[in-house]
Scaffold this active site. Structure first.
Site, PDB file in Angstrom:
ATOM      1  N   LYS A  69       0.983  -1.280   0.166  1.00 46.24           N
ATOM      2  CA  LYS A  69      -0.072  -0.104  -0.099  1.00 46.24           C
ATOM      3  C   LYS A  69       0.813   1.318   0.033  1.00 46.24           C
ATOM      4  O   LYS A  69       0.362   2.359  -0.748  1.00 46.24           O
ATOM      5  CB  LYS A  69      -0.916  -0.139   1.096  1.00 46.24           C
ATOM      6  N   GLY A 133      -0.084   1.004  12.318  1.00 43.84           N
ATOM      7  CA  GLY A 133       0.477   0.533  10.819  1.00 43.84           C
ATOM      8  C   GLY A 133      -0.109   1.335  10.025  1.00 43.84           C
ATOM      9  O   GLY A 133      -0.941   2.187  10.296  1.00 43.84           O
ATOM     10  N   GLY A 134      -0.081   0.819   8.607  1.00 40.51           N
ATOM     11  CA  GLY A 134      -0.786   1.505   7.418  1.00 40.51           C
ATOM     12  C   GLY A 134      -2.198   1.397   7.664  1.00 40.51           C
ATOM     13  O   GLY A 134      -3.022   2.301   7.299  1.00 40.51           O
ATOM     14  N   TYR A 221      -9.948 -10.387   9.578  1.00 43.40           N
ATOM     15  CA  TYR A 221     -11.190 -11.346   9.605  1.00 43.40           C
ATOM     16  C   TYR A 221     -10.411 -12.779   9.321  1.00 43.40           C
ATOM     17  O   TYR A 221      -9.422 -13.099   8.612  1.00 43.40           O
ATOM     18  CB  TYR A 221     -12.239 -10.988   8.548  1.00 43.40           C
TER      19      TYR A 221
HETATM   20  P1  NDP Z   1       1.350  -3.144   9.460  1.00 44.40           P
HETATM   21  O1  NDP Z   1       1.841  -4.318   9.511  1.00 44.40           O
HETATM   22  O2  NDP Z   1       1.514  -1.927   8.878  1.00 44.40           O
HETATM   23  O3  NDP Z   1       1.049  -2.769  11.282  1.00 44.40           O
HETATM   24  C1  NDP Z   1       0.857  -3.677  12.191  1.00 44.40           C
HETATM   25  C2  NDP Z   1       0.647  -3.182  13.501  1.00 44.40           C
HETATM   26  O4  NDP Z   1       0.333  -4.329  14.498  1.00 44.40           O
HETATM   27  C3  NDP Z   1       1.727  -2.475  14.064  1.00 44.40           C
HETATM   28  O5  NDP Z   1       1.399  -1.386  14.730  1.00 44.40           O
HETATM   29  C4  NDP Z   1       2.297  -3.520  15.135  1.00 44.40           C
HETATM   30  O6  NDP Z   1       2.978  -3.016  16.416  1.00 44.40           O
HETATM   31  C5  NDP Z   1       1.257  -4.206  15.378  1.00 44.40           C
HETATM   32  N1  NDP Z   1       1.331  -5.818  16.058  1.00 44.40           N
HETATM   33  C6  NDP Z   1       1.840  -6.605  15.380  1.00 44.40           C
HETATM   34  N2  NDP Z   1       1.747  -7.685  16.272  1.00 44.40           N
HETATM   35  C7  NDP Z   1       1.444  -7.392  17.351  1.00 44.40           C
HETATM   36  C8  NDP Z   1       1.291  -7.953  18.763  1.00 44.40           C
HETATM   37  N3  NDP Z   1       1.484  -9.383  18.818  1.00 44.40           N
HETATM   38  N4  NDP Z   1       0.685  -7.043  19.643  1.00 44.40           N
HETATM   39  C9  NDP Z   1       0.583  -5.947  19.341  1.00 44.40           C
HETATM   40  N5  NDP Z   1       0.782  -5.247  18.278  1.00 44.40           N
HETATM   41  C10 NDP Z   1       1.072  -5.988  17.222  1.00 44.40           C
HETATM   42  O7  NDP Z   1      -0.158  -4.113   9.223  1.00 44.40           O
HETATM   43  P2  NDP Z   1      -1.489  -3.491   8.622  1.00 44.40           P
HETATM   44  O8  NDP Z   1      -1.671  -1.930   9.390  1.00 44.40           O
HETATM   45  O9  NDP Z   1      -1.282  -3.060   7.139  1.00 44.40           O
HETATM   46  O10 NDP Z   1      -2.647  -4.184   9.065  1.00 44.40           O
HETATM   47  C11 NDP Z   1      -3.056  -4.441  10.273  1.00 44.40           C
HETATM   48  C12 NDP Z   1      -4.389  -5.322  10.140  1.00 44.40           C
HETATM   49  O11 NDP Z   1      -5.665  -4.793   9.664  1.00 44.40           O
HETATM   50  C13 NDP Z   1      -4.083  -6.568   9.630  1.00 44.40           C
HETATM   51  O12 NDP Z   1      -4.626  -7.786  10.310  1.00 44.40           O
HETATM   52  C14 NDP Z   1      -4.808  -6.552   8.083  1.00 44.40           C
HETATM   53  O13 NDP Z   1      -5.081  -7.718   7.588  1.00 44.40           O
HETATM   54  C15 NDP Z   1      -5.995  -5.742   8.737  1.00 44.40           C
HETATM   55  N6  NDP Z   1      -6.684  -5.028   7.543  1.00 44.40           N
HETATM   56  C16 NDP Z   1      -7.810  -5.330   7.315  1.00 44.40           C
HETATM   57  C17 NDP Z   1      -8.822  -4.830   5.899  1.00 44.40           C
HETATM   58  C18 NDP Z   1     -10.042  -4.920   5.807  1.00 44.40           C
HETATM   59  O14 NDP Z   1     -10.552  -4.822   4.714  1.00 44.40           O
HETATM   60  N7  NDP Z   1     -10.776  -5.971   6.760  1.00 44.40           N
HETATM   61  C19 NDP Z   1      -8.132  -3.661   5.271  1.00 44.40           C
HETATM   62  C20 NDP Z   1      -6.659  -3.249   5.664  1.00 44.40           C
HETATM   63  C21 NDP Z   1      -6.087  -4.104   6.751  1.00 44.40           C
HETATM   64  P3  NDP Z   1       4.732  -2.364  16.101  1.00 44.40           P
HETATM   65  O15 NDP Z   1       4.720  -0.962  15.417  1.00 44.40           O
HETATM   66  O16 NDP Z   1       5.026  -2.218  17.537  1.00 44.40           O
HETATM   67  O17 NDP Z   1       5.399  -3.492  15.509  1.00 44.40           O
END
Ligand code: NDP
Length: 277
Positions: A69, A133-134, A221
């Site tokens: 993205k 994150g994103g 999901y």
């Molecule tokens: P990114 O990889 O950009 O960000 C991941 C985030 O999750 C970071 O803030 C990270 O923290 C945190 N994280 C990961 N593992 C843990 C953990 N065990 N405990 C606490 N925090 C954690 O991912 P995205 O933002 O792109 O996606 C996030 C979610 O949103 C995904 O599950 C994705 O599938 C879902 N999504 C769903 C959509 C839909 O249409 N339903 C659309 C877009 C996304 P840190 O920064 O500290 O590492």
């Protein structure tokens, strides 16, 4: 003679799990649009070349999913205001003059699912977003537009949450917080925008975090309830939902951008929900 169909695709890495080809196929049937939508596994280092050859071959639009993205954001020649703010693009569209427009439909997809499908009231509410994150960035603008009382972002790496809060400071009331500091706070809506659910994990959340009649929403999901959806049920959420509805609604917004018609979504969300029971 019939016209050849317009071509669309989703690029991701991996992408085998994507429901987007099915969703857009159903939208095309419903709205009688002549198009083909496929999925292509594209590693980040090949993104630009693949996007360029897709559009050069006559492709009309792309969806971009994890981890592409931000690359799509940089690739787009023009951005919608919501994509510019999000710093991430999930939808690319070729325009009449050949320019490539980047949009982000994730946030509007989430807000439509929360408000239209689930009747969750956002104005005046206290919203907690887990993760920075994103996805968190993508949903913030549309959530702020719905006039909540406040939005707080919790993240393991606090600097990332603080950076997002600073970027959106002009748009509304956003603060960052470390997980341990959540003790004693309460929220009406908790949105899990971490990727923790994808590995069956849960961010460290204190008990009593969810206000009475509050709701939980996991952007992730799965065929089974996610760890966060289970957490919400255990903490007596009025609703504890996953991101299937958001997935369909963000797709409908992309379809609208591409084809100028917004498909009906309720029937398809119901069908996808029944298929996993
Ligand atoms: P990114 O990889 O950009 O960000 C991941 C985030 O999750 C970071 O803030 C990270 O923290 C945190 N994280 C990961 N593992 C843990 C953990 N065990 N405990 C606490 N925090 C954690 O991912 P995205 O933002 O792109 O996606 C996030 C979610 O949103 C995904 O599950 C994705 O599938 C879902 N999504 C769903 C959509 C839909 O249409 N339903 C659309 C877009 C996304 P840190 O920064 O500290 O590492």
């Amino acid at each position: 003679m019939t016209n050849s169909p317009d071509t669309y695709a989703v690029f991701g890495h991996p992408v085998g799990h994507s429901k987007s080809p099915y969703i857009h196929g159903r939208f095309a049937e419903q709205t009688r649009q002549n198009l083909i939508y496929s999925a292509r596994d594209v590693p980040p280092e090949n993104f630009r070349d693949n996007a360029e050859s897709f559009f050069a071959a006559g492709g009309k639009g792309l969806n971009c999913t994890v981890p592409l993205k931000e690359l799509a954001w940089r690739y787009a020649e023009r951005l919608t205001p919501r994509a510019r703010l999000a710093g991430a693009v999930n939808t690319l569209a070729i325009q009449a003059d050949g320019g490539i427009l980047g949009d982000n439909t994730d946030g509007i997809g989430l807000v439509t699912d929360l408000t239209d499908n689930q009747q969750i009231r956002l104005p005046g509410s206290r919203i907690l977003i887990l993760g920075a994150g994103g996805a968190a960035r993508g949903i913030l603008g549309p959530l702020l537009d719905s006039r909540p009382q406040q939005i707080v972002i919790a993240n393991r790496s606090l600097d990332k949450a603080a950076a997002i809060a600073a970027d959106f400071a002009k748009t509304g009331e956003v603060a960052s917080i470390a997980y341990p500091a959540l003790a004693g706070r309460q929220f009406d809506l908790i949105i899990n925008a971490t990727s923790a659910s994808l590995s069956g994990q849960l961010p460290p959340l204190p008990d009593k975090l969810l206000a009475a009649q509050g709701c939980c929403y996991d952007l992730a999901y799965a065929s089974q309830p996610t760890a966060f959806v289970e957490w919400g049920r255990k903490h007596l959420a009025a609703k504890s939902l996953d991101g299937l509805g958001m997935l369909v609604e963000q797709a409908a917004e992309a379809f609208l951008l591409w084809r100028g018609v917004r498909p009906q979504t309720a029937g398809l969300i119901g069908e996808l929900n029944r298929a996993r029971q």
